[in-house]
Design a protein around this motif. Structure first.
Motif, PDB file in Angstrom:
ATOM      1  N   LEU A 206       0.830  -1.209   0.000  1.00  0.00           N
ATOM      2  CA  LEU A 206       0.000   0.000   0.000  1.00  0.00           C
ATOM      3  C   LEU A 206       0.864   1.259   0.000  1.00  0.00           C
ATOM      4  O   LEU A 206       0.607   2.208  -0.761  1.00  0.00           O
ATOM      5  N   PHE A 207       1.894   1.263   0.844  1.00  0.00           N
ATOM      6  CA  PHE A 207       2.739   2.451   0.954  1.00  0.00           C
ATOM      7  C   PHE A 207       3.505   2.709  -0.349  1.00  0.00           C
ATOM      8  O   PHE A 207       3.698   3.860  -0.746  1.00  0.00           O
ATOM      9  N   ALA A 208       3.953   1.634  -1.011  1.00  0.00           N
ATOM     10  CA  ALA A 208       4.701   1.797  -2.261  1.00  0.00           C
ATOM     11  C   ALA A 208       3.813   2.426  -3.330  1.00  0.00           C
ATOM     12  O   ALA A 208       4.248   3.326  -4.066  1.00  0.00           O
ATOM     13  N   ALA A 209       2.574   1.961  -3.430  1.00  0.00           N
ATOM     14  CA  ALA A 209       1.657   2.539  -4.410  1.00  0.00           C
ATOM     15  C   ALA A 209       1.310   3.979  -4.050  1.00  0.00           C
ATOM     16  O   ALA A 209       1.229   4.849  -4.933  1.00  0.00           O
ATOM     17  N   GLU A 217       1.598   9.527 -10.195  1.00  0.00           N
ATOM     18  CA  GLU A 217       1.019   8.411 -10.943  1.00  0.00           C
ATOM     19  C   GLU A 217      -0.492   8.370 -10.720  1.00  0.00           C
ATOM     20  O   GLU A 217      -0.965   8.424  -9.585  1.00  0.00           O
ATOM     21  N   ARG A 218      -1.252   8.264 -11.816  1.00  0.00           N
ATOM     22  CA  ARG A 218      -2.711   8.241 -11.716  1.00  0.00           C
ATOM     23  C   ARG A 218      -3.319   7.035 -12.440  1.00  0.00           C
ATOM     24  O   ARG A 218      -4.535   6.851 -12.401  1.00  0.00           O
ATOM     25  N   ASP A 219      -2.508   6.223 -13.077  1.00  0.00           N
ATOM     26  CA  ASP A 219      -3.012   5.063 -13.800  1.00  0.00           C
ATOM     27  C   ASP A 219      -3.335   3.940 -12.804  1.00  0.00           C
ATOM     28  O   ASP A 219      -2.464   3.486 -12.041  1.00  0.00           O
ATOM     29  N   VAL A 220      -4.575   3.476 -12.823  1.00  0.00           N
ATOM     30  CA  VAL A 220      -5.022   2.480 -11.855  1.00  0.00           C
ATOM     31  C   VAL A 220      -4.240   1.184 -12.002  1.00  0.00           C
ATOM     32  O   VAL A 220      -3.797   0.586 -11.007  1.00  0.00           O
ATOM     33  N   GLY A 221      -4.054   0.719 -13.215  1.00  0.00           N
ATOM     34  CA  GLY A 221      -3.342  -0.533 -13.443  1.00  0.00           C
ATOM     35  C   GLY A 221      -1.927  -0.489 -12.917  1.00  0.00           C
ATOM     36  O   GLY A 221      -1.444  -1.455 -12.298  1.00  0.00           O
ATOM     37  N   ARG A 222      -1.241   0.615 -13.146  1.00  0.00           N
ATOM     38  CA  ARG A 222       0.151   0.715 -12.682  1.00  0.00           C
ATOM     39  C   ARG A 222       0.217   0.792 -11.162  1.00  0.00           C
ATOM     40  O   ARG A 222       1.113   0.203 -10.541  1.00  0.00           O
ATOM     41  N   LEU A 224      -1.906  -0.536  -9.044  1.00  0.00           N
ATOM     42  CA  LEU A 224      -2.176  -1.874  -8.531  1.00  0.00           C
ATOM     43  C   LEU A 224      -0.975  -2.794  -8.717  1.00  0.00           C
ATOM     44  O   LEU A 224      -0.650  -3.599  -7.833  1.00  0.00           O
ATOM     45  N   ALA A 225      -0.306  -2.667  -9.849  1.00  0.00           N
ATOM     46  CA  ALA A 225       0.863  -3.513 -10.115  1.00  0.00           C
ATOM     47  C   ALA A 225       1.984  -3.219  -9.126  1.00  0.00           C
ATOM     48  O   ALA A 225       2.690  -4.139  -8.669  1.00  0.00           O
ATOM     49  N   ILE A 226       2.155  -1.953  -8.788  1.00  0.00           N
ATOM     50  CA  ILE A 226       3.199  -1.571  -7.809  1.00  0.00           C
ATOM     51  C   ILE A 226       2.899  -2.213  -6.458  1.00  0.00           C
ATOM     52  O   ILE A 226       3.778  -2.786  -5.808  1.00  0.00           O
ATOM     53  N   ALA A 227       1.643  -2.129  -6.034  1.00  0.00           N
ATOM     54  CA  ALA A 227       1.280  -2.733  -4.757  1.00  0.00           C
ATOM     55  C   ALA A 227       1.439  -4.245  -4.797  1.00  0.00           C
ATOM     56  O   ALA A 227       1.953  -4.861  -3.846  1.00  0.00           O
ATOM     57  N   LYS A 228       1.054  -4.853  -5.891  1.00  0.00           N
ATOM     58  CA  LYS A 228       1.068  -6.319  -5.985  1.00  0.00           C
ATOM     59  C   LYS A 228       2.480  -6.881  -5.937  1.00  0.00           C
ATOM     60  O   LYS A 228       2.693  -8.010  -5.480  1.00  0.00           O
ATOM     61  N   GLN A 229       3.468  -6.128  -6.399  1.00  0.00           N
ATOM     62  CA  GLN A 229       4.859  -6.580  -6.360  1.00  0.00           C
ATOM     63  C   GLN A 229       5.281  -6.959  -4.945  1.00  0.00           C
ATOM     64  O   GLN A 229       6.109  -7.846  -4.755  1.00  0.00           O
ATOM     65  N   HIS A 230       4.725  -6.295  -3.952  1.00  0.00           N
ATOM     66  CA  HIS A 230       5.118  -6.542  -2.563  1.00  0.00           C
ATOM     67  C   HIS A 230       4.324  -7.674  -1.921  1.00  0.00           C
ATOM     68  O   HIS A 230       4.671  -8.132  -0.829  1.00  0.00           O
ATOM     69  N   LEU A 231       3.248  -8.106  -2.583  1.00  0.00           N
ATOM     70  CA  LEU A 231       2.338  -9.050  -1.959  1.00  0.00           C
ATOM     71  C   LEU A 231       2.660 -10.508  -2.252  1.00  0.00           C
ATOM     72  O   LEU A 231       1.889 -11.403  -1.909  1.00  0.00           O
TER      73      LEU A 231
END
Length: 282
Positions: A206-209, A217-222, A224-231
């Motif tokens: 969450l913090f990374a996104a 950054e305002r693109d939803v997909g990007r 989400l991808a940033i957050a998912k990298q940590h999960l």
């Protein structure tokens, strides 16, 4: 502080303490209180004259395979925290006091209860709405305090108060975290030491996104991808979504209104939820 077990005693205590022009605050909890609950109580004390806390592990918001039987409980510890923080009334009813024999009337929330946790916990928010509605009728507060970690719960309760014309202001208190970022939750006690370290992936994602959002950054997909990298450290990701803070529907891309980045994931057998608000200028 008065510790009260029955609705009749509670109503009498409220009548005695709620003199004219006295504002009543209420923090409903399921107990095993922590610093997040303390923040609710302190906010209530700062804004209200009479403060009530309830402790009730609500059976109808748990699913058949969930942790009702093992949900952490320590009433004496909770009672002491309430005493220490200046609570006026602690309401701690038994199950039959809330749901007496023959009980059959339930509050059924609408669309706002269907996504996110609602999609994975059928009936959960109906159980939440029912017990909160009952507690509101019992306590008769002017203001009720909830934590942001349970953002969807707050949204369901706020919608209920509007739709059912309940004269109660709902205030959401920011999530309280450990120093390393883990959101406080009564269920954190289930985590082993090793699982707790892996659980940090949730807040770090969450913090990374959020950091990228703050950088523009305002693109939803990007995001989400940033957050998912940590999960990748969690055992099972239930959902990771960016939704509109108002109706909890999927946020438009690029983001044009304040959004909520929210996650539910399992680490071991423990289900963790967390979120972060991404505010846009109005």
């Amino acid at each position: 502080m008065q510790t009260i077990r029955t609705v009749a005693e509670l109503r009498q205590a409220v009548i005695q303490t709620r003199r004219p022009n006295k504002r009543g605050g209420f923090a409903p909890t399921m107990g095993y209180l922590h610093e997040g609950h303390r923040a609710l109580i302190e906010a209530s004390r700062a804004q209200c004259d009479v403060n009530v806390v309830s402790i009730f592990v609500n059976p109808i918001q748990f699913g058949p395979n969930e942790d009702l039987g093992t949900y952490p409980r320590d009433f004496l510890r909770d009672e002491q925290l309430c005493q220490d923080t200046g609570v006026g009334i602690l309401f701690a009813p038994g199950t039959t006091e809330i749901y007496p024999a023959g009980f059959e009337t339930f509050v059924e929330p609408g669309e706002i209860a269907k996504p996110l946790c609602g999609a994975f916990r059928p009936g959960h928010f109906g159980g939440v709405a029912t017990v909160v509605c009952k507690l509101f009728n019992m306590v008769q507060p002017d203001v009720a305090f909830f934590g942001q970690k349970d953002f969807q719960q707050c949204a369901v309760v706020r919608r209920m108060t509007v739709d059912l014309d309940l004269p109660i202001k709902i205030i959401t208190i920011p999530t309280v975290r450990e120093a390393d970022g883990l959101a406080l939750s009564s269920r954190n006690r289930y985590l082993s030491q090793q699982e707790r370290q892996r659980a940090l992936a949730v807040s770090r994602g969450l913090f990374a996104a959020a950091e990228k959002f703050q950088a523009g950054e305002r693109d939803v997909g990007r995001l989400l991808a940033i957050a998912k990298q940590h999960l990748t450290a969690v055992d099972r990701l239930e959902y990771l979504d960016l939704v509109d803070c108002g109706d909890l529907k999927p946020a438009d891309s690029p983001l044009r209104s304040t959004a909520l980045l929210c996650v539910a994931a399992y680490v071991g057998s423990t289900r963790l939820i967390d979120n972060i608000i991404m505010p846009l200028p109005t």
